[in-house]
Design a protein around this motif. Structure first.
Motif, PDB file in Angstrom:
ATOM      1  N   PHE A 105      14.371 -51.111 -26.531  1.00  0.00           N
ATOM      2  CA  PHE A 105      14.118 -51.289 -25.106  1.00  0.00           C
ATOM      3  C   PHE A 105      12.618 -51.381 -24.836  1.00  0.00           C
ATOM      4  CE2 PHE A 105      18.432 -49.703 -24.833  1.00  0.00           C
ATOM      5  CZ  PHE A 105      18.939 -50.365 -23.721  1.00  0.00           C
ATOM      6  N   ALA A 106      12.265 -52.187 -23.846  1.00  0.00           N
ATOM      7  CA  ALA A 106      10.872 -52.289 -23.426  1.00  0.00           C
ATOM      8  C   ALA A 106      10.447 -51.036 -22.664  1.00  0.00           C
ATOM      9  CB  ALA A 106      10.685 -53.522 -22.544  1.00  0.00           C
ATOM     10  N   GLU A 107      11.419 -50.321 -22.082  1.00  0.00           N
ATOM     11  CA  GLU A 107      11.129 -49.101 -21.333  1.00  0.00           C
ATOM     12  C   GLU A 107      10.918 -47.930 -22.297  1.00  0.00           C
ATOM     13  OE1 GLU A 107      12.916 -52.106 -19.002  1.00  0.00           O
ATOM     14  OE2 GLU A 107      13.656 -51.136 -20.823  1.00  0.00           O
ATOM     15  N   GLN A 108      10.238 -46.910 -21.804  1.00  0.00           N
ATOM     16  CA  GLN A 108      10.006 -45.702 -22.593  1.00  0.00           C
ATOM     17  C   GLN A 108       9.993 -44.499 -21.662  1.00  0.00           C
ATOM     18  OE1 GLN A 108       6.359 -47.296 -24.003  1.00  0.00           O
ATOM     19  NE2 GLN A 108       5.070 -45.993 -22.717  1.00  0.00           N
ATOM     20  N   ILE A 109      10.298 -43.333 -22.212  1.00  0.00           N
ATOM     21  CA  ILE A 109      10.345 -42.108 -21.423  1.00  0.00           C
ATOM     22  C   ILE A 109       9.316 -41.132 -21.999  1.00  0.00           C
ATOM     23  CG2 ILE A 109      11.767 -40.190 -20.631  1.00  0.00           C
ATOM     24  CD1 ILE A 109      14.217 -42.060 -21.108  1.00  0.00           C
ATOM     25  N   ILE A 110       8.289 -40.853 -21.206  1.00  0.00           N
ATOM     26  CA  ILE A 110       7.238 -39.929 -21.618  1.00  0.00           C
ATOM     27  C   ILE A 110       7.742 -38.487 -21.491  1.00  0.00           C
ATOM     28  CG2 ILE A 110       4.891 -39.113 -21.115  1.00  0.00           C
ATOM     29  CD1 ILE A 110       4.959 -41.934 -22.237  1.00  0.00           C
ATOM     30  N   TYR A 111       7.369 -37.658 -22.444  1.00  0.00           N
ATOM     31  CA  TYR A 111       7.736 -36.246 -22.354  1.00  0.00           C
ATOM     32  C   TYR A 111       6.976 -35.578 -21.224  1.00  0.00           C
ATOM     33  CZ  TYR A 111       7.700 -31.265 -23.084  1.00  0.00           C
ATOM     34  OH  TYR A 111       7.800 -29.913 -22.875  1.00  0.00           O
ATOM     35  N   ARG A 112       7.693 -34.928 -20.333  1.00  0.00           N
ATOM     36  CA  ARG A 112       7.095 -34.136 -19.261  1.00  0.00           C
ATOM     37  C   ARG A 112       7.950 -32.892 -19.057  1.00  0.00           C
ATOM     38  NH1 ARG A 112       6.627 -39.471 -17.280  1.00  0.00           N
ATOM     39  NH2 ARG A 112       4.494 -40.147 -16.810  1.00  0.00           N
ATOM     40  N   PRO A 113       7.345 -31.710 -18.968  1.00  0.00           N
ATOM     41  CA  PRO A 113       8.112 -30.473 -18.782  1.00  0.00           C
ATOM     42  C   PRO A 113       9.007 -30.493 -17.547  1.00  0.00           C
ATOM     43  CG  PRO A 113       5.865 -29.956 -19.414  1.00  0.00           C
ATOM     44  CD  PRO A 113       5.904 -31.439 -19.166  1.00  0.00           C
ATOM     45  N   CYS A 114       8.621 -31.258 -16.517  1.00  0.00           N
ATOM     46  CA  CYS A 114       9.410 -31.284 -15.284  1.00  0.00           C
ATOM     47  C   CYS A 114      10.813 -31.844 -15.508  1.00  0.00           C
ATOM     48  CB  CYS A 114       8.694 -32.079 -14.197  1.00  0.00           C
ATOM     49  SG  CYS A 114       8.353 -33.801 -14.621  1.00  0.00           S
ATOM     50  N   ILE A 115      11.012 -32.620 -16.557  1.00  0.00           N
ATOM     51  CA  ILE A 115      12.344 -33.168 -16.837  1.00  0.00           C
ATOM     52  C   ILE A 115      13.295 -32.042 -17.222  1.00  0.00           C
ATOM     53  CG2 ILE A 115      13.682 -34.690 -18.336  1.00  0.00           C
ATOM     54  CD1 ILE A 115      11.244 -36.501 -18.540  1.00  0.00           C
ATOM     55  N   ASN A 116      12.867 -31.193 -18.149  1.00  0.00           N
ATOM     56  CA  ASN A 116      13.712 -30.071 -18.557  1.00  0.00           C
ATOM     57  C   ASN A 116      13.914 -29.078 -17.425  1.00  0.00           C
ATOM     58  OD1 ASN A 116      14.070 -31.064 -21.147  1.00  0.00           O
ATOM     59  ND2 ASN A 116      12.324 -29.956 -21.983  1.00  0.00           N
ATOM     60  N   LYS A 117      12.879 -28.887 -16.613  1.00  0.00           N
ATOM     61  CA  LYS A 117      13.000 -27.975 -15.481  1.00  0.00           C
ATOM     62  C   LYS A 117      14.050 -28.469 -14.495  1.00  0.00           C
ATOM     63  CE  LYS A 117      10.242 -25.614 -11.946  1.00  0.00           C
ATOM     64  NZ  LYS A 117       8.870 -25.439 -11.371  1.00  0.00           N
ATOM     65  N   ALA A 118      14.058 -29.777 -14.244  1.00  0.00           N
ATOM     66  CA  ALA A 118      15.055 -30.347 -13.333  1.00  0.00           C
ATOM     67  C   ALA A 118      16.458 -30.208 -13.911  1.00  0.00           C
ATOM     68  CB  ALA A 118      14.735 -31.811 -13.061  1.00  0.00           C
ATOM     69  N   LEU A 119      16.616 -30.486 -15.195  1.00  0.00           N
ATOM     70  CA  LEU A 119      17.930 -30.375 -15.832  1.00  0.00           C
ATOM     71  C   LEU A 119      18.443 -28.943 -15.792  1.00  0.00           C
ATOM     72  CD1 LEU A 119      17.613 -32.697 -18.959  1.00  0.00           C
ATOM     73  CD2 LEU A 119      18.793 -33.167 -16.810  1.00  0.00           C
ATOM     74  N   ALA A 120      17.556 -27.985 -15.992  1.00  0.00           N
ATOM     75  CA  ALA A 120      17.955 -26.578 -15.962  1.00  0.00           C
ATOM     76  C   ALA A 120      18.502 -26.189 -14.588  1.00  0.00           C
ATOM     77  CB  ALA A 120      16.774 -25.687 -16.330  1.00  0.00           C
ATOM     78  N   ALA A 121      18.035 -26.888 -13.558  1.00  0.00           N
ATOM     79  CA  ALA A 121      18.515 -26.641 -12.199  1.00  0.00           C
ATOM     80  C   ALA A 121      19.733 -27.502 -11.862  1.00  0.00           C
ATOM     81  CB  ALA A 121      17.401 -26.904 -11.192  1.00  0.00           C
ATOM     82  N   GLY A 122      20.180 -28.317 -12.825  1.00  0.00           N
ATOM     83  CA  GLY A 122      21.357 -29.145 -12.609  1.00  0.00           C
ATOM     84  C   GLY A 122      21.089 -30.426 -11.850  1.00  0.00           C
ATOM     85  N   ASN A 123      19.842 -30.902 -11.912  1.00  0.00           N
ATOM     86  CA  ASN A 123      19.470 -32.099 -11.151  1.00  0.00           C
ATOM     87  C   ASN A 123      18.786 -33.127 -12.046  1.00  0.00           C
ATOM     88  OD1 ASN A 123      20.176 -30.854  -8.598  1.00  0.00           O
ATOM     89  ND2 ASN A 123      18.289 -29.662  -8.796  1.00  0.00           N
ATOM     90  N   PRO A 124      18.894 -34.411 -11.702  1.00  0.00           N
ATOM     91  CA  PRO A 124      18.065 -35.408 -12.381  1.00  0.00           C
ATOM     92  C   PRO A 124      16.617 -35.212 -11.968  1.00  0.00           C
ATOM     93  CG  PRO A 124      19.227 -36.412 -10.538  1.00  0.00           C
ATOM     94  CD  PRO A 124      19.769 -35.017 -10.667  1.00  0.00           C
ATOM     95  N   VAL A 125      15.691 -35.682 -12.771  1.00  0.00           N
ATOM     96  CA  VAL A 125      14.284 -35.384 -12.533  1.00  0.00           C
ATOM     97  C   VAL A 125      13.768 -36.004 -11.244  1.00  0.00           C
ATOM     98  CG1 VAL A 125      13.393 -37.353 -13.862  1.00  0.00           C
ATOM     99  CG2 VAL A 125      12.023 -35.253 -13.660  1.00  0.00           C
ATOM    100  N   TRP A 126      14.395 -37.067 -10.771  1.00  0.00           N
ATOM    101  CA  TRP A 126      13.901 -37.710  -9.550  1.00  0.00           C
ATOM    102  C   TRP A 126      14.370 -36.997  -8.284  1.00  0.00           C
ATOM    103  CZ3 TRP A 126      17.106 -40.658 -12.925  1.00  0.00           C
ATOM    104  CH2 TRP A 126      18.466 -40.708 -12.550  1.00  0.00           C
ATOM    105  N   TRP A 127      15.258 -36.033  -8.395  1.00  0.00           N
ATOM    106  CA  TRP A 127      15.824 -35.378  -7.212  1.00  0.00           C
ATOM    107  C   TRP A 127      14.790 -34.478  -6.551  1.00  0.00           C
ATOM    108  CZ3 TRP A 127      17.611 -30.418  -5.559  1.00  0.00           C
ATOM    109  CH2 TRP A 127      18.523 -30.450  -4.492  1.00  0.00           C
ATOM    110  N   LYS A 128      14.472 -34.766  -5.284  1.00  0.00           N
ATOM    111  CA  LYS A 128      13.497 -33.997  -4.506  1.00  0.00           C
ATOM    112  C   LYS A 128      12.186 -33.804  -5.274  1.00  0.00           C
ATOM    113  CE  LYS A 128      16.756 -31.556  -1.528  1.00  0.00           C
ATOM    114  NZ  LYS A 128      17.226 -30.241  -1.007  1.00  0.00           N
TER     115      LYS A 128
END
Length: 255
Positions: free
Chosen positions: A205-228
Motif C-alpha cells: 500500500f502507498a499509505e502508512q501508519i506512523i506509531y503514535r501512543p495515542c492510538i493505543n490509548k484510544a483503543l484501550a478506551a474502546g474507540n478508534p483513534v479519530w474519535w473525539k
C-alpha cells in the motif's frame, strides 16, 4: 458479504489495531460489519463487554468449527457492528484434523444476507485457525512493521497465501502489505519505505501508519483513534488511519 482476513505470521505488527480501525471505519461508512476473533481474544476486548444480566447464548468462535452454531447469533457491540467472540475452546481447533479448515466458510455463509463485511483476526503463526481464515476469505491484508525479523517473514506469509490459493481457495485475493507502527524518528525505517515499495510494487500500500501512543490509548478506551481527537498528534493519527482504512476497503469493494 465480503470476508476479509487480517494476517501476518509475526506477532507485534499491529494486526488487531488495524482490524479494530477497519471495522470502525466500515461501520461509520454504513457497512454492516461482522467481526470474528480467531486470535487470543485481544480483538474481543476492544468491544463493549457483555452487559450484566445478559444471559443470551451468543455465538462463539469455536462453534464455527464444530458445527454447533445453528440457532446462535453474534452479539451486537456497537452501531453496525456484531462480534463472534474468541473463547477458550477455540484453542483446540489447532489440534483438530486438517479438514477442520473447511468448516469456517459454510458457517459464515449463513450470515451472508445479514452483513456487508466480515473481518477475521488471526493468530500470528501458521495454525489451523489462520489457514481456515484464509480458506474462508475473499481477501487478505497484511500489516507489518519495519524490522529485520518481520521483513524476513514476509516471503513466508506470501508462500502461505499462495499455498492456500493453490490448494483450498483459488479466489483468495492478496490486497497488499500495509506499513504499520512506522517509527518516524528512525531514519532507517523512513528511508526503508521507498525501497520496500519499489521491491514489492503493487503488493504494498502507498499509505502508512506512523506509531503514535495515542492510538493505543484510544483503543484501550474502546474507540478508534479519530474519535473525539483533541491533540494534534491524535488528529494526524486519525487522518492517517482513515486514509489507510479507506485504501484497504476500496480494494475490497471495487474488486
Amino acid at each position: 458479504m465480503k470476508i476479509i482476513t487480517v494476517a501476518n505470521q509475526k506477532g507485534g505488527v499491529g494486526k488487531t489495531t488495524v482490524e479494530c480501525h477497519l471495522t470502525a471505519y466500515a461501520a461509520e461508512e454504513g457497512k454492516r460489519v461482522l467481526v470474528v476473533d480467531l486470535d487470543e481474544g485481544d480483538l474481543s476486548q476492544f468491544f463493549a463487554a457483555l452487559e450484566d444480566g445478559d444471559e443470551t447464548p451468543y455465538l462463539m468462535s469455536s462453534q464455527l468449527f464444530t458445527g454447533d452454531h445453528d440457532g446462535y447469533q453474534p452479539r451486537q457491540v456497537g452501531p453496525n457492528t456484531w462480534l463472534i467472540e474468541a473463547d477458550v475452546p477455540l484453542l483446540d481447533v489447532d489440534d483438530m484434523p486438517l479438514d477442520v479448515i473447511h468448516q469456517l466458510r459454510p458457517a459464515l455463509e449463513r450470515f451472508a444476507g445479514d452483513f456487508d463485511l466480515c473481518m477475521i483476526d488471526t493468530p500470528p503463526n501458521l495454525q489451523r485457525r489462520m489457514v481456515a481464515a484464509l480458506t474462508a476469505s475473499d481477501a487478505v491484508v497484511a500489516p507489518f512493521n519495519i524490522s529485520a525479523f518481520t521483513l524476513a517473514r514476509l516471503p513466508k506469509l506470501m508462500n502461505t497465501i499462495e499455498t492456500v490459493q493453490d490448494r483450498y481457495n483459488p479466489e483468495l485475493k492478496f490486497l497488499g502489505y500495509l506499513p504499520n507502527l512506522v517509527n518516524s524518528r528512525s531514519p532507517e525505517e523512513i528511508d526503508a519505505l521507498p525501497g520496500l515499495r519499489e521491491a514489492y510494487g503493487d503488493s504494498m500500500f502507498a499509505e502508512q501508519i506512523i506509531y503514535r501512543p495515542c492510538i493505543n490509548k484510544a483503543l484501550a478506551a474502546g474507540n478508534p483513534v479519530w474519535w473525539k481527537a483533541r491533540s494534534g498528534s491524535q488528529r494526524e493519527a486519525g487522518k492517517e488511519m482513515k486514509r489507510a482504512c479507506k485504501a484497504v476497503l476500496d480494494k475490497v469493494f471495487t474488486a
